[in-house]
Design a protein around this motif. Structure first.
Motif: not given
Length: 179
Positions: A112, A115-116, A118, A120-121, A125, A138-140
């Protein structure tokens, strides 16, 4: 990933799974991998031809006996004796791949522009878990060049819904349009 890394990593996983130690050895492999990345001289030492195999194995014993699973210590000794310590990272990747497969875990990389959060993550997910039926790891990664949106890489697939990808598509369409 090297063939050596695949063979040895998968073999270590098979042993760990049979002994019910797959998670603990995975955790220890991750710590060792990070340590070896921070101190690459240790891996070079374990591959040094100036030391005998016995001396290198003794260094491993002194460094790790009682601190890691005995199977993992023996694995490191085998890699050292065979001259395959340079393939340690590939062994870790093969082990993790087997672990993920057997435990229904799907590693996903989300790229992205920022950073996403929490929230959004968590939503991403949850959405991916619903689609794939697997637990999402998930890794951003932040890449300002994507301008906006998200690009997902998982299981050999790429889903690109970034602004830069859309602009490239429009650019290509306009370039190939005959007026």
């Amino acid at each position: 990933m090297t063939q050596t890394g695949s063979i040895y990593g998968e073999s270590l996983y098979a042993l760990a799974a049979d002994e019910g130690l797959s998670k603990s050895i995975l955790d220890e492999l991750a710590v060792l991998q990070q340590s070896f990345q921070e101190e690459p001289t240790f891996l070079r030492l374990m591959s040094a031809p100036t030391l005998s195999k016995q001396e290198r194995c003794q260094i491993l014993d002194e460094s790790f006996r009682g601190k890691i699973q005995p199977y993992l210590l023996n694995f490191l000794k085998i890699l050292t004796e065979k001259g395959y310590m340079r393939d340690f990272s590939d062994c870790c990747a093969a082990y993790r791949s087997c672990y993920n497969r057997d435990n229904g875990i799907l590693p996903v990389s989300a790229v992205t522009a920022v950073s996403l959060t929490e929230a959004q993550t968590a939503r991403l997910r949850e959405k991916l878990a619903g689609i794939t039926g697997k637990t999402i790891e998930l890794t951003n990664r932040v890449d300002p060049d994507c301008l906006g949106g998200v690009r997902l890489d998982y299981d050999g697939k790429r889903l690109d819904d970034t602004v830069s990808h859309r602009l490239d598509a429009v650019r290509s369409l306009l370039k190939n349009t005959v007026l």
